[in-house]
Enzyme design. Sequence first.
Site, mmCIF file in Angstrom:
data_model
loop_
_atom_site.group_PDB
_atom_site.id
_atom_site.type_symbol
_atom_site.label_atom_id
_atom_site.label_comp_id
_atom_site.label_asym_id
_atom_site.label_seq_id
_atom_site.Cartn_x
_atom_site.Cartn_y
_atom_site.Cartn_z
ATOM 1 C CD GLN A 191 -2.889 1.185 2.001
ATOM 2 O OE1 GLN A 191 -2.997 -0.094 2.093
ATOM 3 N NE2 GLN A 191 -4.071 1.695 2.017
ATOM 4 C CG PHE A 192 1.017 4.171 -3.754
ATOM 5 C CD1 PHE A 192 1.593 4.817 -3.602
ATOM 6 C CD2 PHE A 192 0.242 2.798 -4.476
ATOM 7 C CE1 PHE A 192 0.543 5.864 -4.776
ATOM 8 C CE2 PHE A 192 -0.512 3.701 -4.784
ATOM 9 C CZ PHE A 192 -0.208 4.759 -5.081
ATOM 10 C CB THR A 193 -1.859 5.294 -0.450
ATOM 11 O OG1 THR A 193 -2.740 4.274 0.543
ATOM 12 C CG2 THR A 193 -2.647 5.337 -1.465
#
Length: 149
Positions: free
Chosen positions: A78-80
């Site tokens: 989850q790069f966010t």
Amino acid sequence: MRAVIQRVKESRVDIDGTVVGRIGPGLLVLLGVGEADTEADAAYLARKIAEMRIFADAGGAMNLSVQDVQGEVLVVSQFTLWADCRKGRRPSFVRAARPEKARELYARFVEEMKGTGLTVATGRFQEMMKVHLVNDGPVTILIDSEKTF
């Protein structure tokens, strides 16, 4: 490297209606890789998560790790988690690792988790996923390897 850890009764990841990862009781780990992260961050975070005492003992105190309770782990990229929301209304992701590096360190983290003896399932890197979970508690913890070394 940043992780949001949720203690769960069960969790699964679906892609286009197909289950690609599923666990019973244990931990859902949402993992974000930053541009400055290294293999040392992956090793540190995996060990920290595997040994973190966030499951109840017989007396009800959070005194047991996922290893102690023989739980499972579901790791979802989850790069966010690297969103910088300080300016404007749209988050910036400039501190998130580029996909090639992030994929490599995500895989390294998963291998490090497996190396602890835990059963580990995953989502799929860089895919649109539906993550289903039944929180246990709820217990949700944020860890950032940059702030713990």
